[in-house]
Design a protein around this motif. Structure first.
Motif, PDB file in Angstrom:
ATOM      1  N   LEU A 187     -23.077  33.745   6.404  1.00  0.00           N
ATOM      2  CA  LEU A 187     -24.038  32.630   5.951  1.00  0.00           C
ATOM      3  C   LEU A 187     -22.727  31.424   4.516  1.00  0.00           C
ATOM      4  CD1 LEU A 187     -27.194  33.680   5.300  1.00  0.00           C
ATOM      5  CD2 LEU A 187     -26.600  31.667   6.286  1.00  0.00           C
ATOM      6  N   TRP A 188     -22.450  32.599   3.966  1.00  0.00           N
ATOM      7  CA  TRP A 188     -21.341  32.412   2.607  1.00  0.00           C
ATOM      8  C   TRP A 188     -19.451  31.443   4.053  1.00  0.00           C
ATOM      9  CZ3 TRP A 188     -20.549  31.790  -2.122  1.00  0.00           C
ATOM     10  CH2 TRP A 188     -22.274  31.977  -3.014  1.00  0.00           C
ATOM     11  N   LEU A 189     -19.748  31.613   5.138  1.00  0.00           N
ATOM     12  CA  LEU A 189     -18.736  31.179   5.535  1.00  0.00           C
ATOM     13  C   LEU A 189     -18.558  30.044   6.406  1.00  0.00           C
ATOM     14  CD1 LEU A 189     -15.660  31.717   6.629  1.00  0.00           C
ATOM     15  CD2 LEU A 189     -16.416  33.212   9.277  1.00  0.00           C
ATOM     16  N   TRP A 190     -20.265  30.000   6.866  1.00  0.00           N
ATOM     17  CA  TRP A 190     -19.891  28.452   7.703  1.00  0.00           C
ATOM     18  C   TRP A 190     -20.684  27.703   7.516  1.00  0.00           C
ATOM     19  CZ3 TRP A 190     -21.401  32.178  12.738  1.00  0.00           C
ATOM     20  CH2 TRP A 190     -20.272  32.394  12.965  1.00  0.00           C
ATOM     21  N   ASN A 191     -21.244  28.107   6.044  1.00  0.00           N
ATOM     22  CA  ASN A 191     -22.646  26.926   4.826  1.00  0.00           C
ATOM     23  C   ASN A 191     -21.929  26.593   3.648  1.00  0.00           C
ATOM     24  OD1 ASN A 191     -24.567  25.525   4.468  1.00  0.00           O
ATOM     25  ND2 ASN A 191     -25.551  27.166   2.591  1.00  0.00           N
ATOM     26  N   ARG A 192     -21.995  25.324   3.493  1.00  0.00           N
ATOM     27  CA  ARG A 192     -20.677  25.112   2.749  1.00  0.00           C
ATOM     28  C   ARG A 192     -20.748  25.415   1.302  1.00  0.00           C
ATOM     29  NH1 ARG A 192     -16.162  22.246   5.212  1.00  0.00           N
ATOM     30  NH2 ARG A 192     -16.649  21.579   7.349  1.00  0.00           N
TER      31      ARG A 192
END
Length: 367
Positions: A187-192
């Motif tokens: 979630l942290w990697l792919w949500n900006r």
């Protein structure tokens, strides 16, 4: 994209997310149930209530408040993020230092280490909540589906390998920790979205005004639903609790999961038309009819085939779970009606009535 298109797309991806995730978890659960004993599942069940209550405090109803609010800013999201993080760390330490007392209460020394390790979930969840809330508010379930599948598959494989190699109950601990950890990481990697270095007292007060009543309601409901684990674990045995948790897991497949798919999509959608009462009422009536029709068929079917299903899927050693499952199926029939009605109260901003109903229901049901 129109509201109807958003709803259909959201329901589609929510369905894919829930059932792909559910399918992987279900298959992993069957394999683990054959490799492990009911007692090991019961040990995890014993501490479920403590994790669930702590998670209720961390959320504090802020997620629902943010989804309902039409003009959320990064200040709102950041304020809630920092509150969640502090709450997560605080409740982790409370659980960590309470672990000896919890183990003593159940007379299960092994629980002390299990509680202390599983408590890490609270910190992971506090880091994840806002990322998931933002995606839900956007009705973006495609990304959530992809992340859930990766997390469930990865954690399931690791748990099965550990169980096969004799790690016992720690296989289940690793599964839960890894699933939450992978969810948070991706979630942290792919949500900006990233938090601002700001905490607004005004924003906190506004959101907590709505969310505080949901917090109290959630605590009452969480304690009520999980008190079974506490009572069975204390007055019966870890093995008996294992039978109950397996039966409840099967019951939740069609009941709570179908409701979860529908609720998390329709809540932001219905919130966006909360001021158009005729349209809101019409959509809600269609929703109730469809969900209840499907739920009744699925739950009656599961009650009818409970015995061959348990024997075929997880083996004869789980036979005592059959009668629990058949009884719980009749509970599961009405769950979506209850949950969707409460969902509508949130859409209408009636968290006060939500709280009153929770108190009245529990006062009637507990005796």
């Amino acid at each position: 994209m129109s509201l109807k298109q958003k709803t259909v797309s959201g329901l589609l991806w929510s369905f894919i997310d829930q059932f792909a995730n559910l399918g992987i978890t279900f298959i992993a659960g069957i394999i683990l149930a054959r490799l492990l004993s009911p007692r090991e599942f019961g040990l995890i069940g014993m501490i479920t209530v403590f994790i669930a209550v702590s998670e209720s405090f961390i959320n504090s109803g802020f997620s629902s408040a943010l989804i309902r609010k039409k003009d959320c800013t990064d200040t709102d999201f950041s304020t809630v993020f920092y509150f969640n993080l502090v709450a997560g760390i605080l409740f982790f330490f409370i659980l960590f230092f309470s672990a000896p007392a919890i183990a003593g209460f159940f007379d299960e020394p092994q629980l002390e280490a299990i509680v202390q390790v599983l408590g890490i979930i609270l910190i992971i969840d506090s880091l994840t909540l806002i990322q998931r809330t933002i995606l839900t508010k956007r009705i973006d379930f495609k990304l959530q589906a992809r992340i859930s599948v990766i997390a469930s598959l990865g954690s399931g494989i690791v748990a099965i390998v550990m169980a096969f190699n004799g790690f016992g109950v720690w296989s289940l601990v690793a599964q839960r920790l890894l699933r939450q950890g992978l969810n948070s990481f991706f979630l942290w990697l792919w949500n900006r979205w990233r938090p601002l270095w700001v905490f607004s007292k005004q924003s906190f007060k506004e959101l907590f005004g709505f969310g505080s009543k949901l917090l109290i309601s959630g605590l009452i409901d969480t304690i009520y639903r999980n008190i079974y684990y506490l009572v069975i674990g204390k007055y019966f045995s870890a093995q008996e609790l294992g039978y109950y948790t397996r039966a409840e897991g099967f019951k939740n497949l069609p009941s709570q999961n179908l409701n979860s798919i529908v609720s998390r999509v329709t809540y932001p959608v219905l919130s966006s038309i909360q001021d158009d009462i005729p349209r809101l009422r019409n959509n809600y009536q269609k929703l109730i009819r469809s969900v209840m029709f499907i739920t009744f068929i699925l739950m009656l079917g599961m009650a009818a085939v409970a015995e061959p299903m348990i024997h075929t899927l997880i083996g004869a050693k789980w036979e005592p779970a059959i009668i629990y499952l058949q009884m719980l199926c009749f509970v599961g029939m009405m769950y979506p009606l209850h949950a969707l009605n409460l969902n509508m109260l949130q859409v209408q901003g009636r968290s006060d009535l939500f709280l009153k109903l929770e108190i009245i229901k529990k006062l009637i049901a507990i005796p």
